[in-house]
Write a protein that holds these residues in place. Structure first.
Motif, PDB file in Angstrom:
ATOM      1  N   CYS A  98       4.950   3.561   2.748  1.00  0.00           N
ATOM      2  CA  CYS A  98       4.171   2.369   2.343  1.00  0.00           C
ATOM      3  C   CYS A  98       4.352   1.258   3.163  1.00  0.00           C
ATOM      4  O   CYS A  98       4.980   1.013   4.306  1.00  0.00           O
ATOM      5  CB  CYS A  98       4.886   1.887   1.041  1.00  0.00           C
ATOM      6  SG  CYS A  98       6.397   0.992   1.033  1.00  0.00           S
ATOM      7  N   CYS A 144       2.347  12.442   2.666  1.00  0.00           N
ATOM      8  CA  CYS A 144       3.084  11.740   1.721  1.00  0.00           C
ATOM      9  C   CYS A 144       3.285  12.269   0.190  1.00  0.00           C
ATOM     10  O   CYS A 144       4.051  12.152  -0.188  1.00  0.00           O
ATOM     11  CB  CYS A 144       2.601  10.210   1.394  1.00  0.00           C
ATOM     12  SG  CYS A 144       2.935   9.348   3.400  1.00  0.00           S
ATOM     13  N   THR A 197      -3.192   2.044  -3.400  1.00  0.00           N
ATOM     14  CA  THR A 197      -3.051   3.481  -2.778  1.00  0.00           C
ATOM     15  C   THR A 197      -3.839   3.411  -1.420  1.00  0.00           C
ATOM     16  O   THR A 197      -5.112   2.964  -1.587  1.00  0.00           O
ATOM     17  CB  THR A 197      -3.215   4.467  -3.806  1.00  0.00           C
ATOM     18  OG1 THR A 197      -4.361   4.462  -4.226  1.00  0.00           O
ATOM     19  CG2 THR A 197      -2.349   4.451  -4.923  1.00  0.00           C
ATOM     20  N   CYS A 207      -4.216   7.810   4.027  1.00  0.00           N
ATOM     21  CA  CYS A 207      -3.362   7.965   4.730  1.00  0.00           C
ATOM     22  C   CYS A 207      -3.194   6.862   5.666  1.00  0.00           C
ATOM     23  O   CYS A 207      -4.009   6.108   6.039  1.00  0.00           O
ATOM     24  CB  CYS A 207      -3.819   9.108   5.775  1.00  0.00           C
ATOM     25  SG  CYS A 207      -2.855   9.484   7.261  1.00  0.00           S
ATOM     26  N   LEU A 208      -1.862   6.483   6.014  1.00  0.00           N
ATOM     27  CA  LEU A 208      -1.644   5.171   6.831  1.00  0.00           C
ATOM     28  C   LEU A 208      -1.541   5.628   8.517  1.00  0.00           C
ATOM     29  O   LEU A 208      -1.245   4.837   9.193  1.00  0.00           O
ATOM     30  CB  LEU A 208      -0.312   4.535   6.318  1.00  0.00           C
ATOM     31  CG  LEU A 208      -0.534   4.035   5.063  1.00  0.00           C
ATOM     32  CD1 LEU A 208       0.868   3.487   4.122  1.00  0.00           C
ATOM     33  CD2 LEU A 208      -1.351   2.544   5.200  1.00  0.00           C
ATOM     34  N   LYS A 239       0.743  -1.019  -0.009  1.00  0.00           N
ATOM     35  CA  LYS A 239       0.106  -0.001   0.107  1.00  0.00           C
ATOM     36  C   LYS A 239       0.988   1.170   0.150  1.00  0.00           C
ATOM     37  O   LYS A 239       1.668   1.400   0.980  1.00  0.00           O
ATOM     38  CB  LYS A 239      -1.071   0.099   1.157  1.00  0.00           C
ATOM     39  CG  LYS A 239      -2.019  -1.116   0.961  1.00  0.00           C
ATOM     40  CD  LYS A 239      -2.987  -0.963   2.346  1.00  0.00           C
ATOM     41  CE  LYS A 239      -3.939  -2.149   2.408  1.00  0.00           C
ATOM     42  NZ  LYS A 239      -4.723  -2.228   3.743  1.00  0.00           N
ATOM     43  N   CYS A 265       1.081   5.120   0.303  1.00  0.00           N
ATOM     44  CA  CYS A 265       0.089   6.214   0.896  1.00  0.00           C
ATOM     45  C   CYS A 265       0.407   7.275  -0.129  1.00  0.00           C
ATOM     46  O   CYS A 265       1.235   7.858  -0.256  1.00  0.00           O
ATOM     47  CB  CYS A 265       0.839   6.849   2.507  1.00  0.00           C
ATOM     48  SG  CYS A 265      -0.610   7.845   3.165  1.00  0.00           S
ATOM     49  N   CYS A 312       2.062   9.942   9.202  1.00  0.00           N
ATOM     50  CA  CYS A 312       2.648  11.028   8.438  1.00  0.00           C
ATOM     51  C   CYS A 312       4.170  11.551   8.674  1.00  0.00           C
ATOM     52  O   CYS A 312       4.584  12.137   7.761  1.00  0.00           O
ATOM     53  CB  CYS A 312       1.547  12.207   8.492  1.00  0.00           C
ATOM     54  SG  CYS A 312      -0.268  11.524   8.447  1.00  0.00           S
ATOM     55  N   SER A 351       5.296  10.824  -3.179  1.00  0.00           N
ATOM     56  CA  SER A 351       4.934   9.353  -3.200  1.00  0.00           C
ATOM     57  C   SER A 351       4.332   8.794  -4.528  1.00  0.00           C
ATOM     58  O   SER A 351       4.357   7.918  -4.619  1.00  0.00           O
ATOM     59  CB  SER A 351       3.618   9.434  -2.064  1.00  0.00           C
ATOM     60  OG  SER A 351       2.298  10.119  -2.699  1.00  0.00           O
TER      61      SER A 351
END
Ligand code: FES
Length: 167
Positions: A131, A84, A118, A121-122, A77, A79, A125, A89
């Motif tokens: 990823c 990102c 994609t 937001c993971l 994945k 972000c 930040c 990204s």
């Protein structure tokens, strides 16, 4: 559905005491085993839980963590949230897609090893750009680091197995 798959499903249903209210947990367990929710399995659990197929499908499609499509062994994945994105990204995504020969419309490699997605937001930040590979976070990525990471997974599958187990 093969007998061995039915056995796995029965065990999962049993572990949740065939409880209708545990349908999300049941689906999570199925997805852990198969990496997606096969249609025939949703029909099967609907029958066993005395729920309508529409209800079960509704739950499966509502939560974005559930997939109705087969996915690769490694789910990557990238972000594309604001933090990102401003740290390039997109270049990482382009590099990974190009390297693996996948696209947004066809995110999984033919050999079912990799799926590239994609996310907005993971939640990491401060480590942007980020990823994840099977939910393990890889911080401060660059296109070069991303390519090296995938190369490493291709060459030493056991590294990914560990990541998979953490899922
Ligand atoms: S924007 Fe990428 S982790 Fe939040």
């Amino acid at each position: 559905m093969e007998a061995k798959d039915q056995k796995i499903l029965d065990e999962i249903l049993e572990s949740h005491s065939y409880d209708q209210t545990a349908v999300i947990g049941i689906m999570q367990d199925i997805q852990k085993v198969y990496r997606y929710l096969p249609e025939e399995m949703l029909c099967y659990i609907a029958k066993k839980l005395h729920l309508s197929e529409a209800k079960v499908y509704g739950v499966a499609t509502f939560y974005e963590n559930f997939s109705l499509e087969p996915k690769g062994k490694y789910i990557i994945k990238i972000c594309d949230g604001t933090a990102c994105h401003v740290r390039q990204s997109t270049a990482i995504l382009d590099e990974i897609r190009g390297f693996l020969g996948v696209t947004g419309a066809k995110p999984t490699t033919e050999d079912m090893m990799f799926t590239v997605e994609t996310v907005s937001c993971l939640g990491a930040c401060g480590l942007a750009p980020v990823c994840t590979v099977n939910d393990v976070v890889h911080p401060a990525m660059t296109p070069e680091k991303a390519r090296a990471l995938i190369q490493e997974l291709k060459e030493s599958p056991e590294a990914g197995e560990e990541a998979n187990d953490e899922n």
